[in-house]
Design a protein around this motif. Structure first.
Motif, PDB file in Angstrom:
ATOM      1  N   GLU A 214       1.046  -1.598   0.235  1.00  0.00           N
ATOM      2  CA  GLU A 214       0.163  -0.302  -0.313  1.00  0.00           C
ATOM      3  C   GLU A 214       1.139   1.369   0.375  1.00  0.00           C
ATOM      4  O   GLU A 214       0.656   1.737  -0.434  1.00  0.00           O
ATOM      5  CB  GLU A 214      -1.016   0.176   1.387  1.00  0.00           C
ATOM      6  CG  GLU A 214      -1.796  -0.787   1.045  1.00  0.00           C
ATOM      7  CD  GLU A 214      -2.118  -1.319   2.505  1.00  0.00           C
ATOM      8  OE1 GLU A 214      -2.846  -0.691   3.560  1.00  0.00           O
ATOM      9  OE2 GLU A 214      -3.680  -2.214   1.935  1.00  0.00           O
ATOM     10  N   LEU A 215       1.849   1.331   0.405  1.00  0.00           N
ATOM     11  CA  LEU A 215       3.080   2.173   0.817  1.00  0.00           C
ATOM     12  C   LEU A 215       3.414   2.735  -0.825  1.00  0.00           C
ATOM     13  O   LEU A 215       3.556   3.578  -1.271  1.00  0.00           O
ATOM     14  CB  LEU A 215       3.916   1.951   1.479  1.00  0.00           C
ATOM     15  CG  LEU A 215       3.477   3.065   2.934  1.00  0.00           C
ATOM     16  CD1 LEU A 215       4.928   1.965   3.995  1.00  0.00           C
ATOM     17  CD2 LEU A 215       3.383   4.067   3.407  1.00  0.00           C
ATOM     18  N   VAL A 216       4.194   1.195  -1.476  1.00  0.00           N
ATOM     19  CA  VAL A 216       4.419   1.732  -2.043  1.00  0.00           C
ATOM     20  C   VAL A 216       3.466   2.277  -3.627  1.00  0.00           C
ATOM     21  O   VAL A 216       4.297   3.230  -4.348  1.00  0.00           O
ATOM     22  CB  VAL A 216       4.992   0.069  -3.308  1.00  0.00           C
ATOM     23  CG1 VAL A 216       5.271  -0.139  -4.456  1.00  0.00           C
ATOM     24  CG2 VAL A 216       5.658  -0.373  -2.228  1.00  0.00           C
ATOM     25  N   VAL A 217       2.189   1.790  -3.880  1.00  0.00           N
ATOM     26  CA  VAL A 217       1.136   2.295  -4.638  1.00  0.00           C
ATOM     27  C   VAL A 217       1.475   3.866  -4.048  1.00  0.00           C
ATOM     28  O   VAL A 217       1.539   4.289  -4.765  1.00  0.00           O
ATOM     29  CB  VAL A 217      -0.139   1.752  -4.353  1.00  0.00           C
ATOM     30  CG1 VAL A 217      -1.006   2.480  -5.097  1.00  0.00           C
ATOM     31  CG2 VAL A 217      -0.330   0.639  -4.797  1.00  0.00           C
ATOM     32  N   LYS A 218       0.806   4.292  -2.860  1.00  0.00           N
ATOM     33  CA  LYS A 218       0.703   5.772  -2.643  1.00  0.00           C
ATOM     34  C   LYS A 218       2.201   6.401  -2.949  1.00  0.00           C
ATOM     35  O   LYS A 218       1.735   7.292  -3.396  1.00  0.00           O
ATOM     36  CB  LYS A 218       0.403   5.730  -1.062  1.00  0.00           C
ATOM     37  CG  LYS A 218       0.798   6.863  -0.635  1.00  0.00           C
ATOM     38  CD  LYS A 218       0.621   6.853   0.957  1.00  0.00           C
ATOM     39  CE  LYS A 218      -0.336   8.806   1.206  1.00  0.00           C
ATOM     40  NZ  LYS A 218      -0.223   8.493   3.023  1.00  0.00           N
ATOM     41  N   LYS A 219       3.094   5.841  -2.999  1.00  0.00           N
ATOM     42  CA  LYS A 219       4.805   6.852  -3.390  1.00  0.00           C
ATOM     43  C   LYS A 219       5.021   6.517  -4.629  1.00  0.00           C
ATOM     44  O   LYS A 219       5.640   7.893  -5.472  1.00  0.00           O
ATOM     45  CB  LYS A 219       5.754   6.529  -2.915  1.00  0.00           C
ATOM     46  CG  LYS A 219       5.296   7.050  -0.882  1.00  0.00           C
ATOM     47  CD  LYS A 219       6.683   6.077   0.194  1.00  0.00           C
ATOM     48  CE  LYS A 219       6.976   6.455   1.499  1.00  0.00           C
ATOM     49  NZ  LYS A 219       7.172   7.889   1.354  1.00  0.00           N
ATOM     50  N   GLY A 220       4.124   5.521  -5.309  1.00  0.00           N
ATOM     51  CA  GLY A 220       4.560   5.167  -6.626  1.00  0.00           C
ATOM     52  C   GLY A 220       5.498   4.702  -7.260  1.00  0.00           C
ATOM     53  O   GLY A 220       6.510   5.394  -8.228  1.00  0.00           O
ATOM     54  N   ALA A 221       6.279   4.382  -5.882  1.00  0.00           N
ATOM     55  CA  ALA A 221       7.408   3.031  -6.798  1.00  0.00           C
ATOM     56  C   ALA A 221       7.454   2.140  -7.818  1.00  0.00           C
ATOM     57  O   ALA A 221       6.898   1.712  -8.123  1.00  0.00           O
ATOM     58  CB  ALA A 221       7.920   2.547  -5.154  1.00  0.00           C
ATOM     59  N   LYS A 222       8.350   2.125  -8.620  1.00  0.00           N
ATOM     60  CA  LYS A 222       8.092   0.741 -10.144  1.00  0.00           C
ATOM     61  C   LYS A 222       8.457  -0.167  -9.263  1.00  0.00           C
ATOM     62  O   LYS A 222       8.638  -0.854  -8.164  1.00  0.00           O
ATOM     63  CB  LYS A 222       9.551   1.056 -10.619  1.00  0.00           C
ATOM     64  CG  LYS A 222       9.761   1.784 -11.602  1.00  0.00           C
ATOM     65  CD  LYS A 222      10.362   2.298 -12.756  1.00  0.00           C
ATOM     66  CE  LYS A 222      10.442   3.426 -13.434  1.00  0.00           C
ATOM     67  NZ  LYS A 222      11.845   3.343 -14.231  1.00  0.00           N
ATOM     68  N   VAL A 223       7.134  -1.813  -9.515  1.00  0.00           N
ATOM     69  CA  VAL A 223       7.522  -3.023  -8.840  1.00  0.00           C
ATOM     70  C   VAL A 223       7.664  -4.114  -9.946  1.00  0.00           C
ATOM     71  O   VAL A 223       7.115  -3.728 -11.855  1.00  0.00           O
ATOM     72  CB  VAL A 223       6.138  -3.159  -8.425  1.00  0.00           C
ATOM     73  CG1 VAL A 223       5.903  -4.479  -8.064  1.00  0.00           C
ATOM     74  CG2 VAL A 223       5.671  -2.141  -7.755  1.00  0.00           C
ATOM     75  N   VAL A 224       8.336  -5.074  -9.514  1.00  0.00           N
ATOM     76  CA  VAL A 224       8.178  -6.179 -10.910  1.00  0.00           C
ATOM     77  C   VAL A 224       7.446  -7.309  -9.723  1.00  0.00           C
ATOM     78  O   VAL A 224       8.114  -7.596  -8.534  1.00  0.00           O
ATOM     79  CB  VAL A 224       9.998  -6.127 -11.095  1.00  0.00           C
ATOM     80  CG1 VAL A 224      10.870  -7.081  -9.913  1.00  0.00           C
ATOM     81  CG2 VAL A 224      10.221  -7.737 -11.956  1.00  0.00           C
ATOM     82  N   GLY A 250      -4.825  -2.180  -7.855  1.00  0.00           N
ATOM     83  CA  GLY A 250      -3.849  -1.949  -8.971  1.00  0.00           C
ATOM     84  C   GLY A 250      -1.977  -1.580  -9.295  1.00  0.00           C
ATOM     85  O   GLY A 250      -2.792  -0.921 -10.736  1.00  0.00           O
ATOM     86  N   ILE A 251      -1.803  -2.713  -9.119  1.00  0.00           N
ATOM     87  CA  ILE A 251       0.405  -2.286  -9.204  1.00  0.00           C
ATOM     88  C   ILE A 251      -0.020  -2.757 -10.558  1.00  0.00           C
ATOM     89  O   ILE A 251      -0.514  -3.769 -11.001  1.00  0.00           O
ATOM     90  CB  ILE A 251       0.978  -3.187  -8.461  1.00  0.00           C
ATOM     91  CG1 ILE A 251       0.839  -2.518  -6.839  1.00  0.00           C
ATOM     92  CG2 ILE A 251       2.398  -3.368  -8.539  1.00  0.00           C
ATOM     93  CD1 ILE A 251       1.712  -3.485  -6.030  1.00  0.00           C
ATOM     94  N   LYS A 252       0.795  -2.299 -11.809  1.00  0.00           N
ATOM     95  CA  LYS A 252       1.249  -2.485 -13.018  1.00  0.00           C
ATOM     96  C   LYS A 252       2.702  -2.969 -13.365  1.00  0.00           C
ATOM     97  O   LYS A 252       3.110  -1.914 -12.765  1.00  0.00           O
ATOM     98  CB  LYS A 252       0.514  -1.444 -14.236  1.00  0.00           C
ATOM     99  CG  LYS A 252       1.335  -1.955 -15.743  1.00  0.00           C
ATOM    100  CD  LYS A 252       0.767  -1.177 -16.701  1.00  0.00           C
ATOM    101  CE  LYS A 252       0.877  -1.346 -17.843  1.00  0.00           C
ATOM    102  NZ  LYS A 252       0.224  -3.116 -18.114  1.00  0.00           N
ATOM    103  N   PRO A 253       2.895  -4.426 -13.368  1.00  0.00           N
ATOM    104  CA  PRO A 253       4.593  -4.194 -13.057  1.00  0.00           C
ATOM    105  C   PRO A 253       5.183  -4.464 -14.382  1.00  0.00           C
ATOM    106  O   PRO A 253       4.570  -4.201 -15.857  1.00  0.00           O
ATOM    107  CB  PRO A 253       4.840  -5.854 -12.323  1.00  0.00           C
ATOM    108  CG  PRO A 253       2.823  -6.721 -13.354  1.00  0.00           C
ATOM    109  CD  PRO A 253       1.790  -5.708 -12.787  1.00  0.00           C
ATOM    110  N   LEU A 254       6.639  -3.976 -13.902  1.00  0.00           N
ATOM    111  CA  LEU A 254       6.922  -4.043 -15.021  1.00  0.00           C
ATOM    112  C   LEU A 254       7.287  -5.149 -15.690  1.00  0.00           C
ATOM    113  O   LEU A 254       7.424  -6.272 -14.791  1.00  0.00           O
ATOM    114  CB  LEU A 254       8.668  -3.230 -14.493  1.00  0.00           C
ATOM    115  CG  LEU A 254       8.558  -2.264 -14.029  1.00  0.00           C
ATOM    116  CD1 LEU A 254      10.350  -2.216 -13.698  1.00  0.00           C
ATOM    117  CD2 LEU A 254       8.831  -1.446 -14.826  1.00  0.00           C
TER     118      LEU A 254
END
Length: 258
Positions: A214-224, A250-254
């Motif tokens: 949830e924090l990752v989404v809030k901050k907008g970091a890239k995800v794999v 709602g994460i769109k991974p690389l």
């Protein structure tokens, strides 16, 4: 047809299957790119450094040769890499490994931290001081420029550790460091496959940890999204599971780490 950049083989001493076995399984399951990331070897005079979970230096050539041979038969790109713990004493060694074996990438795998000369597994850290030492070391590793992504950045939660404001602050610092370095954070399939642990709100997966993502989404970091496969049958199945987990947020991974 999805990618996976976190794959282990028999050479790491706690996985099964050869490189060819994983490539064959990935072909069967449907794969767009496959990366191998066994735990890296250490200098010959340091064979007491994590000896039970990684190959020795003379096995590195076997590993890379197997990857190159298997790549010839694969209908998708096959990449060579190592998963590394970070300890500043080995900083130059990690850079040397990349050149010596002509690797495509390195993965930061933060499992342990040096606490007064003894390596302690992150989920077993108890004192706030030692937990902060772990996070400081992870941030130093991210900032080193050596690695292409951070594997299981929420591993420290694996034994049922409770989420706190202090941990949220530590994880926020990790996320921000990764963003500063344009480095993806990994949703890890092996964690999703493990036995449930008891957290503050009952049973949960060891990791991934919902509050962290949830924090990752809030901050907008890239995800794999990666499988962290230790068996050929899991090489794509676990990667599929991580993408389903990512959908919840709602994460769109690389699709690539390059």
């Amino acid at each position: 047809m999805i990618p996976n950049f976190h794959t282990h083989t028999y050479l790491c001493k706690h996985a099964e299957g050869t490189v060819a076995d994983y490539v064959a399984a990935a072909i069967s399951a449907g794969c767009s790119a496959l990366g191998f990331s066994d735990h890296c070897p250490y200098p010959e005079d340091k064979n007491d450094t994590w000896p039970g979970i990684r190959m020795f230096i003379d096995e590195g050539q076997i590993y890379v040769k197997e990857i190159k041979e298997a790549a010839k038969k694969a209908p998708f790109p096959v990449y060579s890499g190592f998963e590394c713990e970070y300890d500043k004493r080995y900083h130059n060694w990690y850079a040397e490994l990349r050149q010596r074996f002509n690797l495509d990438y390195l993965v930061l795998g933060p499992h342990w931290v040096d606490v007064y000369g003894e390596f302690v597994y992150a989920p077993q850290l108890e004192s706030s001081k030692d937990v902060h030492r772990y996070f400081d070391n992870m941030i130093q590793a991210i900032s080193s420029g050596l690695f292409n992504f951070v594997a299981h950045p929420d591993l420290i939660m694996a034994d049922g550790r409770c989420w706190t404001e202090d941990l949220a602050a530590c994880f926020s610092a990790v996320i921000e460091a990764a963003m500063d370095c344009n480095m993806p954070l990994e949703i890890n399939g092996a964690g999703l496959s493990r036995q449930l642990v008891i957290g503050e709100h009952g049973l949960r997966k060891p990791y991934p940890m919902d509050q962290f993502w949830e924090l990752v989404v809030k901050k907008g970091a890239k995800v794999v999204c990666n499988s962290d496969a230790h068996r050929p049958c899991d090489v794509i199945a676990f990667a599929v599971a991580t993408r389903k987990y990512a959908e919840k947020f709602g994460i769109k991974p690389l699709d690539t780490i390059f």
